[in-house]
Design a protein around this motif. Structure first.
Motif: not given
Length: 80
Positions: A19-33
């Motif tokens: 989830l954090t990796g996907i969020s860092k790539s810009g696809f999941a918005g701020g879900l990595g937090v």
């Protein structure tokens, strides 16, 4: 410490890293937090952060070494 953790922790940790990796790539918005709070359901928040921090640092180093950040100046000497 690792032997006392439930197996569901490892599955959740893998999903949090994804989830954090996907969020860092810009696809999941701020879900990595949400990764540390989700892992905090199983362990202490300090341990959850300590589990994720080395993985996230390695992801950043890997991206910085192979992305356009160094495209104009070549690869850093510490990566060669």
């Amino acid at each position: 410490m690792l032997t006392t953790l439930p197996p569901l922790f490892f599955i959740t940790a893998a999903l949090c890293v994804l989830l954090t990796g996907i969020s860092k790539s810009g696809f999941a918005g701020g879900l990595g937090v949400m990764s540390v709070p989700i892992l905090s359901l199983f362990v202490a928040p300090q341990f959850a952060g300590a589990v994720l921090m080395p993985i996230l640092l390695l992801m950043d180093l890997w991206i910085c070494g192979s992305s356009g950040i160094t495209a104009g100046i070549g690869r850093p000497k510490w990566l060669s």
